[in-house]
Design a protein around this motif. Structure first.
Motif, PDB file in Angstrom:
ATOM      1  N   LYS A 418       0.593  -1.244  -0.035  1.00 27.38           N
ATOM      2  CA  LYS A 418      -0.119   0.154   0.061  1.00 27.38           C
ATOM      3  C   LYS A 418       0.803   1.004  -0.030  1.00 27.38           C
ATOM      4  CE  LYS A 418      -4.173  -2.099   2.423  1.00 27.38           C
ATOM      5  NZ  LYS A 418      -4.815  -1.956   3.348  1.00 27.38           N
ATOM      6  N   SER A 419       1.984   1.024   0.608  1.00 32.83           N
ATOM      7  CA  SER A 419       2.890   2.468   0.676  1.00 32.83           C
ATOM      8  C   SER A 419       3.198   2.706  -0.830  1.00 32.83           C
ATOM      9  CB  SER A 419       4.152   1.923   1.642  1.00 32.83           C
ATOM     10  OG  SER A 419       4.955   1.140   1.117  1.00 32.83           O
ATOM     11  N   PHE A 420       3.297   1.661  -1.723  1.00 29.40           N
ATOM     12  CA  PHE A 420       3.728   2.161  -3.033  1.00 29.40           C
ATOM     13  C   PHE A 420       2.502   2.633  -3.877  1.00 29.40           C
ATOM     14  CE2 PHE A 420       6.647  -0.985  -1.470  1.00 29.40           C
ATOM     15  CZ  PHE A 420       8.006  -0.736  -1.888  1.00 29.40           C
ATOM     16  N   GLY A 421       1.493   2.134  -3.939  1.00 32.16           N
ATOM     17  CA  GLY A 421       0.348   2.581  -4.721  1.00 32.16           C
ATOM     18  C   GLY A 421      -0.690   1.443  -4.891  1.00 32.16           C
ATOM     19  N   PRO A 422      -1.697   1.797  -5.524  1.00 29.22           N
ATOM     20  CA  PRO A 422      -2.649   0.766  -5.765  1.00 29.22           C
ATOM     21  C   PRO A 422      -2.655  -0.289  -6.799  1.00 29.22           C
ATOM     22  CG  PRO A 422      -3.265   2.738  -6.673  1.00 29.22           C
ATOM     23  CD  PRO A 422      -2.372   3.081  -5.663  1.00 29.22           C
ATOM     24  N   ALA A 423      -1.662   0.157  -7.843  1.00 23.43           N
ATOM     25  CA  ALA A 423      -1.250  -0.905  -8.705  1.00 23.43           C
ATOM     26  C   ALA A 423      -0.188  -1.874  -8.184  1.00 23.43           C
ATOM     27  CB  ALA A 423      -0.561  -0.316 -10.068  1.00 23.43           C
ATOM     28  N   THR A 424       0.707  -1.416  -7.613  1.00 22.53           N
ATOM     29  CA  THR A 424       1.508  -2.497  -6.797  1.00 22.53           C
ATOM     30  C   THR A 424       0.571  -3.462  -5.802  1.00 22.53           C
ATOM     31  OG1 THR A 424       3.029  -0.859  -6.491  1.00 22.53           O
ATOM     32  CG2 THR A 424       3.456  -2.915  -5.331  1.00 22.53           C
ATOM     33  N   VAL A 425      -0.109  -3.149  -5.115  1.00 22.55           N
ATOM     34  CA  VAL A 425      -0.963  -3.897  -4.272  1.00 22.55           C
ATOM     35  C   VAL A 425      -1.852  -4.868  -5.352  1.00 22.55           C
ATOM     36  CG1 VAL A 425      -3.170  -4.156  -2.958  1.00 22.55           C
ATOM     37  CG2 VAL A 425      -1.734  -2.090  -2.507  1.00 22.55           C
ATOM     38  N   THR A 426      -2.468  -4.525  -6.499  1.00 24.84           N
ATOM     39  CA  THR A 426      -2.883  -5.319  -7.354  1.00 24.84           C
ATOM     40  C   THR A 426      -2.182  -6.464  -7.976  1.00 24.84           C
ATOM     41  OG1 THR A 426      -4.396  -3.453  -7.969  1.00 24.84           O
ATOM     42  CG2 THR A 426      -4.327  -5.490  -9.497  1.00 24.84           C
ATOM     43  N   VAL A 427      -0.737  -6.152  -8.274  1.00 28.76           N
ATOM     44  CA  VAL A 427       0.167  -6.914  -8.708  1.00 28.76           C
ATOM     45  C   VAL A 427       0.618  -7.972  -7.651  1.00 28.76           C
ATOM     46  CG1 VAL A 427       2.430  -7.356  -9.293  1.00 28.76           C
ATOM     47  CG2 VAL A 427       1.282  -5.664 -10.373  1.00 28.76           C
ATOM     48  N   ILE A 428       0.714  -7.596  -6.339  1.00 27.90           N
ATOM     49  CA  ILE A 428       1.054  -8.438  -5.300  1.00 27.90           C
ATOM     50  C   ILE A 428       0.004  -9.449  -5.219  1.00 27.90           C
ATOM     51  CG2 ILE A 428       1.333  -8.678  -2.732  1.00 27.90           C
ATOM     52  CD1 ILE A 428       4.023  -7.628  -4.199  1.00 27.90           C
ATOM     53  N   LYS A 429      -1.310  -9.024  -4.981  1.00 27.38           N
ATOM     54  CA  LYS A 429      -2.393  -9.845  -4.901  1.00 27.38           C
ATOM     55  C   LYS A 429      -2.401 -11.075  -6.121  1.00 27.38           C
ATOM     56  CE  LYS A 429      -5.481  -7.093  -2.460  1.00 27.38           C
ATOM     57  NZ  LYS A 429      -6.830  -6.281  -2.480  1.00 27.38           N
ATOM     58  N   MET A 430      -2.489 -10.458  -7.182  1.00 29.67           N
ATOM     59  CA  MET A 430      -2.060 -11.467  -8.423  1.00 29.67           C
ATOM     60  C   MET A 430      -0.953 -12.481  -8.250  1.00 29.67           C
ATOM     61  SD  MET A 430      -2.464  -8.466 -11.492  1.00 29.67           S
ATOM     62  CE  MET A 430      -2.073  -9.880 -12.927  1.00 29.67           C
ATOM     63  N   ILE A 431       0.237 -12.223  -7.756  1.00 35.83           N
ATOM     64  CA  ILE A 431       1.154 -13.170  -7.612  1.00 35.83           C
ATOM     65  C   ILE A 431       0.896 -14.101  -6.487  1.00 35.83           C
ATOM     66  CG2 ILE A 431       3.691 -13.433  -6.640  1.00 35.83           C
ATOM     67  CD1 ILE A 431       4.167 -10.767  -8.093  1.00 35.83           C
ATOM     68  N   LEU A 432       0.156 -13.510  -5.407  1.00 39.89           N
ATOM     69  CA  LEU A 432      -0.344 -14.564  -4.258  1.00 39.89           C
ATOM     70  C   LEU A 432      -1.454 -15.419  -4.667  1.00 39.89           C
ATOM     71  CD1 LEU A 432      -0.284 -11.945  -1.312  1.00 39.89           C
ATOM     72  CD2 LEU A 432       1.117 -13.804  -1.402  1.00 39.89           C
ATOM     73  N   ASP A 433      -2.450 -14.769  -5.544  1.00 42.76           N
ATOM     74  CA  ASP A 433      -3.465 -15.861  -5.811  1.00 42.76           C
ATOM     75  C   ASP A 433      -3.144 -16.734  -6.799  1.00 42.76           C
ATOM     76  OD1 ASP A 433      -4.998 -14.372  -4.069  1.00 42.76           O
ATOM     77  OD2 ASP A 433      -5.748 -12.766  -5.868  1.00 42.76           O
ATOM     78  N   ARG A 434      -2.251 -16.585  -7.714  1.00 45.05           N
ATOM     79  CA  ARG A 434      -1.872 -17.603  -8.851  1.00 45.05           C
ATOM     80  C   ARG A 434      -1.417 -18.873  -7.969  1.00 45.05           C
ATOM     81  NH1 ARG A 434       2.390 -13.864 -11.967  1.00 45.05           N
ATOM     82  NH2 ARG A 434       4.268 -14.460 -10.661  1.00 45.05           N
ATOM     83  N   SER A 435      -0.622 -18.865  -6.904  1.00 45.12           N
ATOM     84  CA  SER A 435       0.139 -20.027  -6.310  1.00 45.12           C
ATOM     85  C   SER A 435      -0.691 -20.798  -5.667  1.00 45.12           C
ATOM     86  CB  SER A 435       1.206 -19.426  -5.373  1.00 45.12           C
ATOM     87  OG  SER A 435       2.191 -18.570  -5.983  1.00 45.12           O
ATOM     88  N   VAL A 436      -0.542 -22.278  -6.027  1.00 44.73           N
ATOM     89  CA  VAL A 436      -1.479 -23.320  -5.411  1.00 44.73           C
ATOM     90  C   VAL A 436      -1.046 -23.364  -3.702  1.00 44.73           C
ATOM     91  CG1 VAL A 436      -1.664 -25.828  -5.131  1.00 44.73           C
ATOM     92  CG2 VAL A 436      -1.256 -24.728  -7.381  1.00 44.73           C
ATOM     93  N   ILE A 437       0.218 -23.159  -3.391  1.00 46.31           N
ATOM     94  CA  ILE A 437       0.866 -23.080  -2.044  1.00 46.31           C
ATOM     95  C   ILE A 437       1.260 -21.320  -2.010  1.00 46.31           C
ATOM     96  CG2 ILE A 437       2.101 -23.622  -0.136  1.00 46.31           C
ATOM     97  CD1 ILE A 437       2.416 -26.418  -1.598  1.00 46.31           C
ATOM     98  N   GLU A 438       0.262 -20.742  -1.183  1.00 48.58           N
ATOM     99  CA  GLU A 438       0.464 -19.337  -1.108  1.00 48.58           C
ATOM    100  C   GLU A 438       1.757 -18.804  -0.692  1.00 48.58           C
ATOM    101  OE1 GLU A 438      -1.204 -16.441   1.867  1.00 48.58           O
ATOM    102  OE2 GLU A 438      -2.876 -16.469   0.226  1.00 48.58           O
TER     103      GLU A 438
END
Length: 526
Positions: A418-438
């Motif tokens: 969140k300290s970087f910006g909304p786009a960075t938050v979206t990218v981090i969520k995309m990376i976490l969501d795509r892993s079978v084991i978070e």
């Protein structure tokens, strides 16, 4: 040897062979020999009743005695003495010495098996020892089990030893067992406290061996020993006395040795092959094993240890004092820059505004209490085991350190993004969501936020915005390549803005904002 006197009396009563063998346990041959002797000697019932033991021995001589007189008798007294003074001396060695005697001496010599039988008979009749009789509720025998159980540290992977403390009531045989990280004074005292609480009372005596935590010599090379001061404090608190077992007198604590043997077989033997990560987990498993030892295993008299304890010993124990015994020590400690004080290689937090100050710290077996003068600051459960552990209260940290709570979790990474910006938050969520084991995505998130974004927050946010705009597949390498093309703020990506329409505006008020588009007639004459 058969009782010929009894056989003779039954023969005169007219008993049959079967009746005599059943009553006396002799052979039919011996009954036949008695009848022949009565006939040959013209014996009567009255004459045999008046005969002495010497006359019976002459009438029916023991042929085994004459046979044994033909053998050279071994020196079992010397053999037993050698076995007591030399723990490596074996019975076979004694037999070899016996066989190697001067062959000029007349007589035969026993074989090894017969030699062992005769030695066993000799020991049973000559090596007589006193039997200790224990009064119920009088003494508690304590010791450390020789073997240990492994405890793995999940942080460092280090394998530590779990030392097992054993306490037993010799009258009922009731056993207490628990594991500790070391065999130091605090663990020794704490083990006694837990043992008394397990029993529900204290005994008149405590019988330890001569461990350093129990007794010590006041003068070097002097055999006289005195009880350790902190151990004596515990004894005074529970109104009991410490009477150590005599040196090199294992019979003084035979019940403790037997209890340790039981623990080795019934506890360590069952738990040694499993992996234990905490002492709480290990002690829970030990407690389950002790239920079998104390409440399920039946002894020769058909009772269990617990049954005998409740029936004849529990009521004779001294009542526990109102307060639990706890050893107290005080230290003057300086608060470090990380707002923690260090006591016994463990770290305990205080409010960060106290960094650099000297505080008073009270250490007990279970708690660490910190004072500023006479003012109570805070209290922590005392850490034990692996050195360098931290006990940190979140409220003690400054506001800027609060984001360290919950390190290496989804919420932590999203909060950092969140300290970087909304786009960075979206990218981090995309990376976490795509892993079978978070958790497998945590390293990628860490590399993106703490490496790429360490000193380039705006450029990382711009690169993440491009990935979002293009609906791309975010990775560390992709973001790094995009950031390399962004040289300044002017080239930073911005959120998508819809394009302007090219249709004519509908008629309306002149002040209505709209987009004016020229028609085809405008270009005819040009």
């Amino acid at each position: 040897m058969a009782s010929y006197k009894a056989i003779t009396a039954l023969v005169f009563e007219g008993r049959s062979y079967d009746e005599i063998t059943g009553l006396v346990g002799c052979s039919r041959r011996e009954i036949s020999m008695v009848k022949k002797t009565i006939t040959a000697k013209n014996l009567t019932a009255a004459a045999t009743a008046a005969m002495s033991d010497e006359q019976w021995a002459e009438l029916f001589p023991d042929k085994r005695r004459s046979v044994s007189e033909a053998f050279i008798q071994p020196d079992f007294v010397g053999t037993l003495k050698s076995m007591k003074s030399n723990k490596h001396f074996t019975l076979q060695q004694g037999w070899r010495m016996y066989v190697g005697l001067d062959s000029a001496r007349p007589g035969r010599k026993y074989g090894y098996s017969r030699y062992c039988e005769l030695f066993t008979e000799f020991v049973n009749t000559h090596d007589v020892v006193a039997t200790l009789h224990h009064d119920p509720g009088r003494a508690l025998l304590v010791d450390w089990a020789g073997d240990t159980l492994p405890v793995a540290d999940m942080v460092t992977g280090e394998i530590r030893k779990g030392y097992l403390f054993v306490a037993v009531l010799p009258f009922s045989g009731l056993i207490f067992c628990s594991a500790y990280a070391d065999m130091k004074q605090d663990s020794w005292n704490n083990a006694h406290v837990q043992a008394f609480e397990f029993l529900g009372g204290s005994t008149q005596l405590i019988v330890p061996d001569n461990a350093a935590t129990a007794t010590h010599r006041t003068v070097k090379d002097d055999s006289a020993r005195v009880v350790q001061a902190r151990y004596q404090e515990l004894a005074d608190h529970y109104s009991t006395a410490v009477v150590p077992a005599r040196v090199r007198r294992p019979r003084d604590k035979a019940a403790a040795e037997s209890a340790v043997n039981t623990i080795n077989k019934r506890v360590i033997g069952y738990l040694a092959e499993e992996i234990w990560t905490t002492f709480t987990e290990l002690n829970s498993a030990i407690k389950e094993r002790m239920v079998e030892v104390n409440e399920q295993m039946r002894r020769a008299d058909g009772t269990t240890r617990s049954e005998r304890f409740r029936a004849a010993e529990a009521e004779l124990l001294q009542p526990l004092p109102a307060h639990r015994f706890d050893t107290v020590s005080w230290k003057q400690l300086k608060v470090g820059r990380n707002y923690h004080v260090t006591a016994e290689y463990q770290h305990y937090s205080v409010p960060y505004k106290l960094a650099g100050q000297m505080l008073r710290v009270r250490l007990t077996g279970s708690n660490v209490t910190i004072f500023d003068g006479d003012t109570l600051i805070c209290e922590h459960p005392r850490k034990s085991g692996r050195k360098g552990q931290y006990s940190t209260v979140a409220e003690h940290a400054p506001e800027r350190h609060h984001d360290l709570e919950g390190l290496w979790t989804r919420e932590w990474f999203e909060h950092r993004a969140k300290s970087f910006g909304p786009a960075t938050v979206t990218v981090i969520k995309m990376i976490l969501d795509r892993s079978v084991i978070e958790a497998q995505a945590y390293l990628d998130c860490q590399n993106i936020l703490m490496t790429l974004g360490k000193s380039n927050k705006q450029r990382l946010e711009s690169a993440c915005q491009q990935i979002v705009n293009q609906r791309g597949y975010p990775t560390y390498t992709t973001l790094k390549r995009i950031m390399a093309t962004i040289t300044g703020d002017k080239k930073q990506s911005h959120p998508l803005v819809p394009a302007a329409t090219n249709t004519k505006s509908p008629p309306g008020p002149a002040d209505t904002p709209s987009v004016m588009v020229r028609g085809a007639d405008y270009y005819k004459d040009r």
